[in-house]
Design a protein around this motif. Structure first.
Motif, PDB file in Angstrom:
ATOM      1  N   ILE A 127       0.648   0.564   2.975  1.00 15.43           N
ATOM      2  CA  ILE A 127       1.250  -0.224   2.232  1.00 15.43           C
ATOM      3  C   ILE A 127       0.828  -0.525   0.890  1.00 15.43           C
ATOM      4  O   ILE A 127      -0.245  -0.371   0.878  1.00 15.43           O
ATOM      5  N   LEU A 128       1.958  -0.196   0.019  1.00 14.14           N
ATOM      6  CA  LEU A 128       1.562  -0.027  -1.365  1.00 14.14           C
ATOM      7  C   LEU A 128       2.211  -1.490  -2.006  1.00 14.14           C
ATOM      8  O   LEU A 128       3.319  -1.257  -2.505  1.00 14.14           O
ATOM      9  N   THR A 129       1.185  -2.460  -2.117  1.00 16.35           N
ATOM     10  CA  THR A 129       1.595  -3.545  -2.977  1.00 16.35           C
ATOM     11  C   THR A 129       0.647  -4.021  -3.783  1.00 16.35           C
ATOM     12  O   THR A 129      -0.582  -3.176  -3.890  1.00 16.35           O
ATOM     13  N   GLU A 130       0.769  -4.736  -4.804  1.00 18.33           N
ATOM     14  CA  GLU A 130      -0.291  -5.073  -5.685  1.00 18.33           C
ATOM     15  C   GLU A 130      -1.544  -5.782  -5.304  1.00 18.33           C
ATOM     16  O   GLU A 130      -2.683  -5.323  -5.593  1.00 18.33           O
ATOM     17  N   LYS A 131      -1.347  -6.460  -4.108  1.00 10.78           N
ATOM     18  CA  LYS A 131      -2.463  -6.990  -3.439  1.00 10.78           C
ATOM     19  C   LYS A 131      -3.312  -5.888  -2.610  1.00 10.78           C
ATOM     20  O   LYS A 131      -4.508  -5.827  -2.865  1.00 10.78           O
ATOM     21  N   ALA A 132      -2.528  -4.964  -2.152  1.00 16.78           N
ATOM     22  CA  ALA A 132      -3.379  -3.900  -1.412  1.00 16.78           C
ATOM     23  C   ALA A 132      -4.184  -2.935  -2.531  1.00 16.78           C
ATOM     24  O   ALA A 132      -5.075  -2.642  -2.234  1.00 16.78           O
ATOM     25  N   ASN A 133      -3.441  -2.688  -3.585  1.00 19.78           N
ATOM     26  CA  ASN A 133      -4.046  -1.787  -4.579  1.00 19.78           C
ATOM     27  C   ASN A 133      -5.049  -2.500  -5.287  1.00 19.78           C
ATOM     28  O   ASN A 133      -6.022  -2.195  -5.773  1.00 19.78           O
ATOM     29  N   ALA A 134      -5.351  -3.802  -5.240  1.00 22.94           N
ATOM     30  CA  ALA A 134      -6.391  -4.813  -5.835  1.00 22.94           C
ATOM     31  C   ALA A 134      -7.525  -4.624  -4.857  1.00 22.94           C
ATOM     32  O   ALA A 134      -8.860  -4.393  -5.241  1.00 22.94           O
ATOM     33  N   GLN A 135      -7.074  -4.770  -3.763  1.00 22.98           N
ATOM     34  CA  GLN A 135      -8.390  -4.384  -2.388  1.00 22.98           C
ATOM     35  C   GLN A 135      -8.811  -3.062  -2.481  1.00 22.98           C
ATOM     36  O   GLN A 135     -10.047  -2.977  -2.082  1.00 22.98           O
ATOM     37  N   GLN A 136      -7.979  -1.865  -2.789  1.00 25.08           N
ATOM     38  CA  GLN A 136      -8.484  -0.635  -2.746  1.00 25.08           C
ATOM     39  C   GLN A 136      -9.405  -0.725  -4.210  1.00 25.08           C
ATOM     40  O   GLN A 136     -10.528   0.178  -3.741  1.00 25.08           O
ATOM     41  N   ASP A 137      -9.289  -1.039  -5.129  1.00 26.42           N
ATOM     42  CA  ASP A 137     -10.408  -1.049  -6.345  1.00 26.42           C
ATOM     43  C   ASP A 137     -11.632  -1.824  -5.972  1.00 26.42           C
ATOM     44  O   ASP A 137     -12.478  -1.432  -6.188  1.00 26.42           O
ATOM     45  N   LYS A 138     -11.560  -3.017  -5.421  1.00 24.20           N
ATOM     46  CA  LYS A 138     -12.623  -3.901  -5.372  1.00 24.20           C
ATOM     47  C   LYS A 138     -13.450  -3.608  -4.164  1.00 24.20           C
ATOM     48  O   LYS A 138     -14.590  -3.508  -4.137  1.00 24.20           O
ATOM     49  N   LEU A 139     -12.667  -3.717  -3.074  1.00 29.34           N
ATOM     50  CA  LEU A 139     -13.222  -3.589  -1.604  1.00 29.34           C
ATOM     51  C   LEU A 139     -13.302  -2.447  -0.854  1.00 29.34           C
ATOM     52  O   LEU A 139     -13.908  -2.271   0.278  1.00 29.34           O
ATOM     53  N   ARG A 140     -12.802  -1.433  -1.424  1.00 33.84           N
ATOM     54  CA  ARG A 140     -12.584  -0.002  -0.792  1.00 33.84           C
ATOM     55  C   ARG A 140     -11.633  -0.415   0.592  1.00 33.84           C
ATOM     56  O   ARG A 140     -12.017   0.344   1.568  1.00 33.84           O
ATOM     57  N   ARG A 141     -10.684  -1.275   0.654  1.00 35.20           N
ATOM     58  CA  ARG A 141     -10.113  -1.485   1.597  1.00 35.20           C
ATOM     59  C   ARG A 141      -8.472  -0.936   1.518  1.00 35.20           C
ATOM     60  O   ARG A 141      -8.067  -1.398   0.507  1.00 35.20           O
ATOM     61  N   TYR A 142      -8.048  -0.478   2.634  1.00 33.41           N
ATOM     62  CA  TYR A 142      -6.737   0.170   2.466  1.00 33.41           C
ATOM     63  C   TYR A 142      -5.757  -0.430   3.542  1.00 33.41           C
ATOM     64  O   TYR A 142      -6.302  -0.607   4.611  1.00 33.41           O
ATOM     65  N   ALA A 143      -4.495  -0.695   3.098  1.00 31.98           N
ATOM     66  CA  ALA A 143      -3.795  -1.284   4.133  1.00 31.98           C
ATOM     67  C   ALA A 143      -2.685  -0.240   4.605  1.00 31.98           C
ATOM     68  O   ALA A 143      -2.006   0.571   3.982  1.00 31.98           O
ATOM     69  N   PHE A 144      -2.302  -0.428   5.956  1.00 30.55           N
ATOM     70  CA  PHE A 144      -1.577   0.500   6.796  1.00 30.55           C
ATOM     71  C   PHE A 144      -0.591  -0.188   7.714  1.00 30.55           C
ATOM     72  O   PHE A 144      -1.007  -1.057   8.401  1.00 30.55           O
ATOM     73  N   VAL A 161      -8.139  -1.142   6.620  1.00 30.20           N
ATOM     74  CA  VAL A 161      -9.420  -0.467   6.758  1.00 30.20           C
ATOM     75  C   VAL A 161     -10.063  -0.155   5.610  1.00 30.20           C
ATOM     76  O   VAL A 161      -9.691   0.061   4.519  1.00 30.20           O
ATOM     77  N   THR A 162     -11.462  -0.444   5.953  1.00 26.47           N
ATOM     78  CA  THR A 162     -12.442  -0.322   4.900  1.00 26.47           C
ATOM     79  C   THR A 162     -13.147   0.953   5.097  1.00 26.47           C
ATOM     80  O   THR A 162     -13.880   1.480   6.288  1.00 26.47           O
ATOM     81  N   VAL A 163     -13.349   1.765   3.972  1.00 30.57           N
ATOM     82  CA  VAL A 163     -14.164   2.974   3.971  1.00 30.57           C
ATOM     83  C   VAL A 163     -15.540   2.857   3.374  1.00 30.57           C
ATOM     84  O   VAL A 163     -15.733   1.856   2.931  1.00 30.57           O
ATOM     85  N   ALA A 164     -16.302   3.885   3.721  1.00 30.56           N
ATOM     86  CA  ALA A 164     -17.677   3.920   3.513  1.00 30.56           C
ATOM     87  C   ALA A 164     -17.766   3.815   1.844  1.00 30.56           C
ATOM     88  O   ALA A 164     -16.903   4.205   1.181  1.00 30.56           O
ATOM     89  N   GLU A 165     -19.011   3.463   1.265  1.00 30.28           N
ATOM     90  CA  GLU A 165     -19.135   3.580  -0.121  1.00 30.28           C
ATOM     91  C   GLU A 165     -19.029   4.912  -0.627  1.00 30.28           C
ATOM     92  O   GLU A 165     -19.820   5.928  -0.210  1.00 30.28           O
ATOM     93  N   GLY A 166     -18.390   4.779  -1.711  1.00 29.18           N
ATOM     94  CA  GLY A 166     -18.047   6.153  -2.393  1.00 29.18           C
ATOM     95  C   GLY A 166     -17.163   6.970  -1.957  1.00 29.18           C
ATOM     96  O   GLY A 166     -16.898   8.147  -2.633  1.00 29.18           O
ATOM     97  N   GLU A 167     -16.431   6.642  -0.910  1.00 26.85           N
ATOM     98  CA  GLU A 167     -15.344   7.492  -0.762  1.00 26.85           C
ATOM     99  C   GLU A 167     -14.048   6.355  -0.825  1.00 26.85           C
ATOM    100  O   GLU A 167     -13.869   5.336  -0.879  1.00 26.85           O
ATOM    101  N   THR A 168     -13.046   7.410  -1.089  1.00 26.19           N
ATOM    102  CA  THR A 168     -11.783   7.048  -1.488  1.00 26.19           C
ATOM    103  C   THR A 168     -10.600   7.761  -0.474  1.00 26.19           C
ATOM    104  O   THR A 168     -10.769   8.758  -0.224  1.00 26.19           O
ATOM    105  N   ILE A 169      -9.370   6.975  -0.490  1.00 25.71           N
ATOM    106  CA  ILE A 169      -8.208   7.671   0.136  1.00 25.71           C
ATOM    107  C   ILE A 169      -7.209   7.951  -1.110  1.00 25.71           C
ATOM    108  O   ILE A 169      -6.857   7.061  -1.629  1.00 25.71           O
ATOM    109  N   ASP A 170      -6.787   9.248  -1.121  1.00 27.56           N
ATOM    110  CA  ASP A 170      -5.673   9.393  -2.185  1.00 27.56           C
ATOM    111  C   ASP A 170      -4.500   9.284  -1.519  1.00 27.56           C
ATOM    112  O   ASP A 170      -3.792  10.273  -0.988  1.00 27.56           O
TER     113      ASP A 170
END
Length: 99
Positions: free
Chosen positions: A11-28, A85-94
């Motif tokens: 799910i690629l929305t503004e809210k989901a993108n903000a959570q990716q940057d701040k909380l390392r949380r990705y929406a699917f 989904v919250t990922v571990a510290e220092g990891e990202t999903i591209d």
């Protein structure tokens, strides 16, 4: 349930993108029958990251009405299951495929 059937799409929305940057949380968007353990296993296998937390919710379908020449057309958008989904510290999903 096979792992390829669990994840439908990100799910690629503004809210989901903000959570990716701040909380390392990705929406699917995920299959309705998928549970948290299957979602965690699928994310870890497909994206190669360590998942620390999975939150799920079922988003209800919305009623939609639009006016046409034939009059009002009524319908309903389908309900779906969403996983945060919250990922571990220092990891990202591209999600965008950039390297």
């Amino acid at each position: 349930m096979r792992l390829a059937e669990v994840l439908v799409k990100p799910i690629l929305t503004e809210k989901a993108n903000a959570q990716q940057d701040k909380l390392r949380r990705y929406a699917f968007k995920v299959a309705r029958k998928a549970n948290k353990l299957e979602i965690k296993k699928a994310i870890e296998e497909f994206y190669g990251v360590t998942v620390t937390d999975v939150n799920t919710s079922v988003v209800p379908g919305k009623n939609k009405t639009r006016y046409t020449k034939a009059g009002f057309v009524k319908g309903q958008k389908p309900a779906y299951k969403k996983a945060l989904v919250t990922v571990a510290e220092g990891e990202t999903i591209d999600l965008y495929g950039t390297l």
